[in-house]
Design a protein around this motif. Structure first.
Motif: not given
Length: 174
Positions: A89-101, A111-115, A117-125
């Motif tokens: 599950g951690l591996g799946i989580n990490e791949v999706i988080l990486w793909m999200g950003t 430089t694009m902190h808000a964007r 963070l948004l992409y990271a949170n969408i990937a996390k969900i």
């Protein structure tokens, strides 16, 4: 023929799994966001740390409120199955988080902190939904005891794994 008692038990179990999952998710995403916003950690590293912390809560709550201990399985095997399924599950989580950003520039965290963070949170969900499905299916299959009054299937993988674990100790422990 549908056994309504089985359906009711599964629905109740899914509801409990959902409640535990929501609390674990809040722990997970909260810690991840603190680590991204505070020390500006990369979302993959922050996600791994937060996942592991929420995993402790998830194990304790899941095995207490969601899944019933199998009498034909040693606790050490229960923990080992939970750990191995969680590592996957951690591996799946990490791949999706990486793909999200991954499509953002390398310096996006500053430089694009808000964007970022948004992409990271969408990937996390997204990762949470995928990993929750994985976790429920694997734990239901290997860790959950049969319904009360139902016989144990002696040919099931869970029973064979459990029976083996009762007659063996990890690392030769006594």
């Amino acid at each position: 023929m549908i056994e309504w008692a089985t359906v009711r038990r599964l629905i109740g179990q899914l509801l409990k799994f959902g409640i535990v999952g929501v609390i674990a998710f809040l722990i997970d995403i909260g810690i991840m966001n603190l680590l991204i916003m505070g020390p500006h950690l990369n979302n993959v590293l922050a996600g791994a740390i937060s996942f592991l912390i929420s995993l402790v809560f998830n194990y304790l709550a899941s095995m207490r409120y969601v899944f019933k201990h199998r009498e034909d399985m040693a606790r050490w095997m229960e923990m080992a199955v939970f750990l191995v399924s969680s590592v996957i599950g951690l591996g799946i989580n990490e791949v999706i988080l990486w793909m999200g950003t991954a499509m953002l520039p390398p310096d996006a965290i500053t430089t694009m902190h808000a964007r970022y963070l948004l992409y990271a949170n969408i990937a996390k969900i997204t990762a949470t939904v995928v990993v929750a499905i994985w976790n429920f299916l694997i734990r239901k299959w290997l860790l959950d005891a049969p319904a009360p009054g139902k016989p144990v299937n002696p040919r099931s993988v869970a029973h064979r794994l459990g029976a083996w674990s009762l007659s063996h100790r990890p690392f030769g422990w006594h």
